[in-house]
Design an enzyme around this catalytic site. Structure first.
Site, PDB file in Angstrom:
ATOM      1  N   TYR A 135       0.816  -1.213   0.000  1.00  0.00           N
ATOM      2  CA  TYR A 135       0.000   0.000   0.000  1.00  0.00           C
ATOM      3  C   TYR A 135       0.848   1.260   0.000  1.00  0.00           C
ATOM      4  CZ  TYR A 135      -3.612  -3.398   1.056  1.00  0.00           C
ATOM      5  OH  TYR A 135      -4.450  -4.480   0.987  1.00  0.00           O
ATOM      6  N   TYR A 139     -11.593  -1.159  -0.518  1.00  0.00           N
ATOM      7  CA  TYR A 139     -11.582  -0.739   0.895  1.00  0.00           C
ATOM      8  C   TYR A 139     -10.250  -0.118   1.288  1.00  0.00           C
ATOM      9  CZ  TYR A 139      -8.599  -4.251   3.170  1.00  0.00           C
ATOM     10  OH  TYR A 139      -7.532  -4.986   3.602  1.00  0.00           O
ATOM     11  N   ARG A 140      -9.270  -0.124   0.378  1.00  0.00           N
ATOM     12  CA  ARG A 140      -7.904   0.267   0.732  1.00  0.00           C
ATOM     13  C   ARG A 140      -7.092   0.212  -0.543  1.00  0.00           C
ATOM     14  NH1 ARG A 140      -4.676  -3.627   5.067  1.00  0.00           N
ATOM     15  NH2 ARG A 140      -3.033  -2.204   5.663  1.00  0.00           N
TER      16      ARG A 140
END
Lengths: 519, 519
Positions: B91, B464-465
């Site tokens: 991420y 969601y991310r």
């Protein structure tokens, strides 16, 4: 009777606002006569109901009408107090924090928009009552169980937003909220979480979405008007098993709480049991003068006699298990063995199996029964709820019980209370029950409440909810770091509601222009 | 190498800011050389890591130092990117959304402030890693179990704030957060919930407090720096029972998800099982070239051959039950009978009892093993995670699988994915695994990601991310009502952070002055 006007709004300006409201919702849905306004007064007010009088009511039928009403309110600087069904008994009913606020009555937004049997949720508007939802589920042969508070005429949405509770494993209603639609004070409509995806497939299924999540900030809040709310519903279990216990001694409280803690933390007991004291048990089935006609609080000897005669405990509770019958049986054994060290008293066991009448199951069914208790003291029953939160430990329960009972009795009241056990906390729920026809007693009830709040805060225990008359009183106990939390609330309030039109004073949050009104 | 400067800040002004930072934390804790900055680059970046280069790093040792750093940042308009331990792999690791942001490295705030065995929680600072927490619990003979993601070097706080997950019934870490301390961009310290009571007794025990609750708004957020976080910990269960299943057919996915749903909703299965496809199962124990050396995606026939040889399923999962051994046995019977209709394949059962080595229990233990999978494609392994959320239904699982696989293969990648089942949602977690040394493949990976996000959103499924490189891409799919949710985020962002110094661009939330930078 003198006309009630919003703070700083002239009669002619207010008339113009009312006319604009009528233009939006129609003549029939603007309530501005004295009689109309009276219907929004709090019948349980701890003092003069008129000190929280509404200036009028306006009842929209749609989100678009809410937006239009907010636009008018912003134009005329008329404050609005949203109520879902106005049944927030004990906390102000429909009455606003600030006299002269106009009730934004959402009772006509009463659609049950979705019931998903497969995924276990409903999507409802604020006007939907627990009774309505129950009837709807029954009529459709639903296998979903509702969780509801003791009185079921109130709003499903309003209750969840105020963090109300019920008695099943889904009883922490706020924790079962999934997805909101909110109209912000400026009129913009926001859908939270996954609802911000157009054609969202998981708005009521996944709580978070992408980025900050907002549901918590719109609970016990005056940042927006919640117009749709998703709530998870429990699939009907195969069975429930209820273990009821009357503990005979005052000293049983601490050990009982300590016995409960590992059962809650370990997930053996999933619903939140409530340990009610002798007065609460007596008030469920009798009035005070059947036992005592003296002036001050009932003496211990009288209480003990009444307790024995009425066959209740000093502390009374039941633990209800929900699940497969054979698992309930195993968990019941664990519960019994945990309490064997506390008391020789045995649990009374009752079982419910799918197909039996729902009333014995522990599922929420329509009910108003527990309101009887407010007649304990005679006259028109008033009640004030003091309910601080503490750790789920016997030592805290006993400390809180002693602190509160001492004060109740100093002020001439019977200590009426109990402890609801969450997963890691105890909610000490006490009620000051007084005769509203007795002005001196009413004043004493208010004074007692105030001293209880201050004593509790000094010991690190905070209230989780309060009557509109005490918002500021309680809010100021949350004072850590120069009231940093309130400053955060105010910063966001001012950003979202620069004209301060939405529920000024709610939970002690005042808009910039009215901040000097803080009690 | 050219110096990296914050947007709109001159070299001399930036030097002044760095000098001020040095004055606060000392020479040793301001990292401003090229080599220093390189340590904050994302080794898994899907593209040039330098497009998310930090201008420097500063590592405070206390909340007071954070306040002082924020004051300097506000004065010089230097943006800060808080990282807890900088291990947000997949991420962005420690890399900021906007080049030239200064890393606010919180690794030195590494105290475990409280471990409460009785009430089952910890209070930790952001620098505490899962490994640290595990070691601490072990050293103190704790009976609390940690839940952790696959890699345990990351931050407990950072993971919960980003809504990371683990594998026990406490695996939804964000839902176990109870109480935060937050430094707002202006320097004020807020304690949320009951933490706003001085000497609070229930800060880590009761989630709500009085009034709006804020924890959700500070997750996946750039509104403040979280400096303390309470997290609930699971008491060690008496036993666990694991049921492992390899489903042999592609078509088993839908029925498996549908079999799982009532088990999740009914609370029989409390942890979130993950149904991994054949490529994910193969990648755990092999690399691609052992099975296939062709250019495009592995053909079905090759996959089927590899699947049979490696003895894995087309879909692979295990369901782990936590609790009393006799209850686990009953629940295992229910699980088996639910899947009997899906497949003749039998579950492989393993049991763990308290006292057995923890490794077999399902408790989180220190581990980095699952990182192997990024070597699937050879070269320096890169991975991009596409993980949309859908309803917990077979029909959605199959639809998502088909949509994603088709696109993966169009872009020349093996579909690598699985479905993690929450209580009511599915999280479809796929990984685009590519060779970072192959520029064309890296570009294709990015293109594939973008098209996946858009296709999913069009079908009502939201991410969601995501990786820092795709914040805007994903955020713009949450566009309902004229991007009303983003407007709300921006309104609050501007109110709390008028100078826009905290994590500009995070989750697509840009401060007013930089809003035109949105991709």
């Amino acid at each position: 009777m003198q006309r009630v006007l919003p703070h700083g709004v002239s009669a002619s300006r207010f008339d113009a606002a009312l006319a604009a409201f009528r233009g939006i919702v129609g003549e029939a849905y603007v309530f501005a006569t004295d009689e109309d306004r009276d219907t929004y007064l709090d019948p349980y007010a701890p003092g003069r109901p008129e000190s929280h009088a509404a200036a009028a009511g306006v009842a929209p039928a749609s989100v678009e009408e809410i937006q239009a009403i907010l636009a008018v309110a912003n134009r005329y600087k008329v404050p609005l107090w949203p109520v879902s069904r106005g049944k927030n008994l004990g906390y102000g009913t429909a009455a606003p924090a600030m006299t002269g606020t106009v009730i934004l009555d959402l009772v006509r937004l009463n659609r049950i928009l979705e019931v998903d049997e497969e995924l276990g949720f409903v999507l409802v508007e604020p006007g939907v009552g627990f009774n309505d939802l129950f009837a709807h589920l029954q009529a459709h042969g639903s296998h979903l169980w509702m969780s509801a508070p003791a009185q079921t005429w109130g709003s499903v949405v309003g209750n969840a937003l105020e963090r109300g509770v019920g008695y099943t494993p889904y009883g922490d209603h706020a924790s079962k909220v999934c997805g909101m639609e909110i109209v912000l004070p400026g009129g913009r409509i926001v859908r939270t979480g996954m609802g911000a995806i157009s054609g969202a497939s998981a708005w009521q299924l996944f709580k978070y979405g992408f980025g900050p999540s907002w549901e918590g900030a719109f609970m016990q809040s005056n940042f927006g008007v919640v117009t749709k709310l998703g709530l998870w519903m429990m699939p009907e279990p195969e069975a429930t098993l209820t273990l009821a216990m009357n503990l005979p001694r005052e000293s049983d409280l601490g050990p009982a709480v300590d016995a409960l803690r590992p059962l809650k933390l370990g997930g053996i007991v999933q619903a939140n049991p409530s340990i009610a004291n002798v007065v609460r048990a007596l008030a469920m089935k009798s009035s005070r003068d059947q036992w005592y006609r003296g002036e001050g609080p009932m003496p211990d000897a009288v209480l003990e006699e009444a307790r024995a005669k009425a066959d209740v405990g000093w502390w009374n509770f039941s633990i209800r298990l929900f699940g497969l019958p054979e698992v309930n049986t195993i968990h019941a054994k664990v519960v019994r063995s945990a309490f064997a060290a506390v008391t020789p008293t045995e649990f009374k066991t009752t079982e419910w199996h799918r197909g039996d009448p729902l009333e014995k199951s522990g599922a929420a069914v329509p009910s108003l029964a527990p309101l009887n208790v407010v007649n304990w003291r005679g006259g028109r029953g008033g009640h004030l709820t003091f309910s601080p939160v503490s750790p789920l430990r016997g030592v805290d329960a006993v400390k809180q019980y002693r602190m509160a009972r001492k004060r109740f009795e100093e002020y001439g009241f019977d200590y009426y209370g109990g402890f609801t056990a969450g997963e890691r906390y105890l909610n000490h729920i006490t009620m000051i029950i007084y005769d509203r026809d007795d002005e001196a007693m009413t004043r004493r009830a208010r004074d007692l409440y105030t001293v209880l709040v201050r004593n509790a805060a000094a010991a690190g225990y905070g209230e989780y909810r309060t009557h509109v008359a005490f918002y500021d009183e309680v809010a100021t106990t949350y004072a850590w770091g120069g009231s940093a939390l309130m400053r955060l609330n105010e910063t966001v309030k001012d950003a979202l509601d620069p004209n301060g039109i939405l529920a000024p004073g709610k939970m002690g949050i005042w808009p910039a222009a009215l901040r000097s009104r803080r009690a």
